[in-house]
Design a protein around this motif. Structure first.
Motif, PDB file in Angstrom:
ATOM      1  N   GLU A 156      41.401  36.198  40.141  1.00 46.01           N
ATOM      2  CA  GLU A 156      42.623  35.556  39.675  1.00 46.01           C
ATOM      3  C   GLU A 156      42.582  35.505  38.151  1.00 46.01           C
ATOM      4  O   GLU A 156      41.677  34.922  37.554  1.00 46.01           O
ATOM      5  CB  GLU A 156      42.742  34.136  40.237  1.00 46.01           C
ATOM      6  N   VAL A 157      43.573  36.135  37.524  1.00 48.93           N
ATOM      7  CA  VAL A 157      43.658  36.184  36.064  1.00 48.93           C
ATOM      8  C   VAL A 157      45.019  35.646  35.641  1.00 48.93           C
ATOM      9  O   VAL A 157      46.058  36.166  36.053  1.00 48.93           O
ATOM     10  CB  VAL A 157      43.478  37.626  35.547  1.00 48.93           C
ATOM     11  N   ARG A 158      45.026  34.576  34.873  1.00 47.96           N
ATOM     12  CA  ARG A 158      46.260  33.952  34.401  1.00 47.96           C
ATOM     13  C   ARG A 158      47.197  33.627  35.564  1.00 47.96           C
ATOM     14  O   ARG A 158      48.408  33.867  35.516  1.00 47.96           O
ATOM     15  CB  ARG A 158      46.970  34.846  33.377  1.00 47.96           C
ATOM     16  N   GLY A 159      46.606  33.097  36.633  1.00 50.48           N
ATOM     17  CA  GLY A 159      47.381  32.663  37.774  1.00 50.48           C
ATOM     18  C   GLY A 159      47.831  33.763  38.705  1.00 50.48           C
ATOM     19  O   GLY A 159      48.553  33.513  39.671  1.00 50.48           O
ATOM     20  N   GLU A 160      47.357  35.002  38.459  1.00 50.38           N
ATOM     21  CA  GLU A 160      47.779  36.131  39.289  1.00 50.38           C
ATOM     22  C   GLU A 160      46.555  36.866  39.812  1.00 50.38           C
ATOM     23  O   GLU A 160      45.608  37.130  39.058  1.00 50.38           O
ATOM     24  CB  GLU A 160      48.644  37.090  38.454  1.00 50.38           C
ATOM     25  N   GLU A 161      46.554  37.198  41.078  1.00 47.13           N
ATOM     26  CA  GLU A 161      45.437  37.938  41.651  1.00 47.13           C
ATOM     27  C   GLU A 161      45.571  39.421  41.311  1.00 47.13           C
ATOM     28  O   GLU A 161      46.620  40.026  41.527  1.00 47.13           O
ATOM     29  CB  GLU A 161      45.379  37.743  43.166  1.00 47.13           C
ATOM     30  N   ARG A 162      44.503  39.968  40.784  1.00 50.25           N
ATOM     31  CA  ARG A 162      44.510  41.377  40.389  1.00 50.25           C
ATOM     32  C   ARG A 162      43.231  42.053  40.871  1.00 50.25           C
ATOM     33  O   ARG A 162      42.177  41.420  40.968  1.00 50.25           O
ATOM     34  CB  ARG A 162      44.607  41.520  38.867  1.00 50.25           C
ATOM     35  N   GLU A 163      43.337  43.338  41.142  1.00 52.01           N
ATOM     36  CA  GLU A 163      42.182  44.095  41.603  1.00 52.01           C
ATOM     37  C   GLU A 163      41.435  44.699  40.409  1.00 52.01           C
ATOM     38  O   GLU A 163      42.053  45.214  39.472  1.00 52.01           O
ATOM     39  CB  GLU A 163      42.611  45.207  42.562  1.00 52.01           C
ATOM     40  N   PHE A 164      40.110  44.649  40.470  1.00 46.26           N
ATOM     41  CA  PHE A 164      39.253  45.194  39.419  1.00 46.26           C
ATOM     42  C   PHE A 164      38.226  46.134  40.047  1.00 46.26           C
ATOM     43  O   PHE A 164      37.853  45.977  41.201  1.00 46.26           O
ATOM     44  CB  PHE A 164      38.522  44.070  38.676  1.00 46.26           C
ATOM     45  N   VAL A 165      37.765  47.100  39.251  1.00 47.42           N
ATOM     46  CA  VAL A 165      36.752  48.035  39.717  1.00 47.42           C
ATOM     47  C   VAL A 165      35.447  47.774  38.958  1.00 47.42           C
ATOM     48  O   VAL A 165      35.461  47.470  37.762  1.00 47.42           O
ATOM     49  CB  VAL A 165      37.203  49.506  39.538  1.00 47.42           C
ATOM     50  N   LEU A 166      34.341  47.871  39.645  1.00 52.18           N
ATOM     51  CA  LEU A 166      33.030  47.635  39.041  1.00 52.18           C
ATOM     52  C   LEU A 166      32.545  48.900  38.340  1.00 52.18           C
ATOM     53  O   LEU A 166      32.471  49.973  38.939  1.00 52.18           O
ATOM     54  CB  LEU A 166      32.021  47.229  40.118  1.00 52.18           C
ATOM     55  N   GLU A 167      32.220  48.774  37.067  1.00 54.74           N
ATOM     56  CA  GLU A 167      31.680  49.878  36.282  1.00 54.74           C
ATOM     57  C   GLU A 167      30.276  49.522  35.808  1.00 54.74           C
ATOM     58  O   GLU A 167      30.050  48.450  35.251  1.00 54.74           O
ATOM     59  CB  GLU A 167      32.570  50.162  35.063  1.00 54.74           C
TER      60      GLU A 167
END
Length: 257
Positions: A156-167
């Motif tokens: 959750e970023v700034r109140g919004e759920e977002r997908e991230f990839v692991l690098e």
């Protein structure tokens, strides 16, 4: 007093063995550590795995190592200025790990900072995260090695759920960089566009070798002007201000236009 000065580029790279991993500074042809690259070429080091934004051009920068078939693998974000690179990659002679430019920069910085991995949104929903990017072709023109699927996670970023990839971070055996000025303690100052991937590449190498145009005594550099502290630099070689510097595409205005 710590004195990191070495007498020549050849001496500074003499212990780089075959099969080593290298982080190399430069963006296009700006800030290429050409004296160190040419010294590595002259001593015959081969089977190199190199991390650099790009691979020079056919006859300059990292391109001279590529032309001599000394590079086994490149990890880069841009490879479009080198015809020999294209030929070797498509023929299966060269492995390529294509990485988004900002991600590549952060992977080097993380490696130099002791960070094992990080999450980023860059590449989510593409083959960067989902895998399948060609890394090596076979002699038959088919993909022999493809990039793997990477872990993803929702934050959750700034109140919004977002997908991230692991690098995963990048740390290499050695790094080669170019700076405008340095002192014998290894503190470096870069000139304009040459302050591109050079500081990041320097951080990522277990042993960092820097070529500088001008070498000064410790204390001569204003501490506020130092771009990279000497803690990241292990060897320093003065190459002079008249060292060759190339421009990829020289464009000038027509007189009177």
């Amino acid at each position: 007093m710590i004195d990191k000065q070495w007498s020549s580029a050849a001496e500074a790279v003499a212990d780089i063995p075959d099969g080593t991993s290298l982080a190399v500074g430069g963006f296009g042809l700006s800030g290429n550590p050409i004296a160190l690259i040419e010294a590595l070429l002259a001593q015959g080091t081969t089977d190199l795995s190199i991390v650099s934004n790009n691979c020079g051009v056919d006859d300059w920068g990292l391109g001279v190592l590529l032309q001599a078939k000394r590079i086994r693998k490149m990890t880069s974000s841009y490879v479009g200025e080198n015809k020999e690179f294209e030929r070797q990659f498509l023929s299966g002679e060269l492995e390529l790990e294509l990485t988004p430019q900002g991600t590549l920069a952060e992977k080097l910085r993380a490696g130099g900072s002791g960070i094992a991995a990080f999450f980023t949104q860059t590449g989510v929903g593409t083959q960067v995260a989902e895998g399948g990017l060609p890394r090596r072709y076979g002699a038959d023109g088919q993909i022999a090695v493809a990039s793997p699927v990477k872990d993803t996670r929702v934050f959750e970023v700034r109140g919004e759920e977002r997908e991230f990839v692991l690098e995963e971070a990048i740390a290499t055996d050695f790094s080669l960089v170019h700076a405008a000025v340095g002192d014998r303690h290894g503190n470096l100052v870069f000139n304009k566009a040459a302050r591109n991937f050079n500081p990041l590449a320097a951080m990522a190498g277990r042993v960092c070798i820097a070529q500088v145009e001008r070498l000064v005594e410790p204390g001569e550099l204003d501490p506020d002007a130092i771009h990279l502290p000497g803690v990241f630099v292990h060897r320093i070689v003065e190459v002079g201000s008249d060292i060759e510097k190339r421009i990829e595409r020289r464009t000038v205005a027509v007189e009177g236009a």
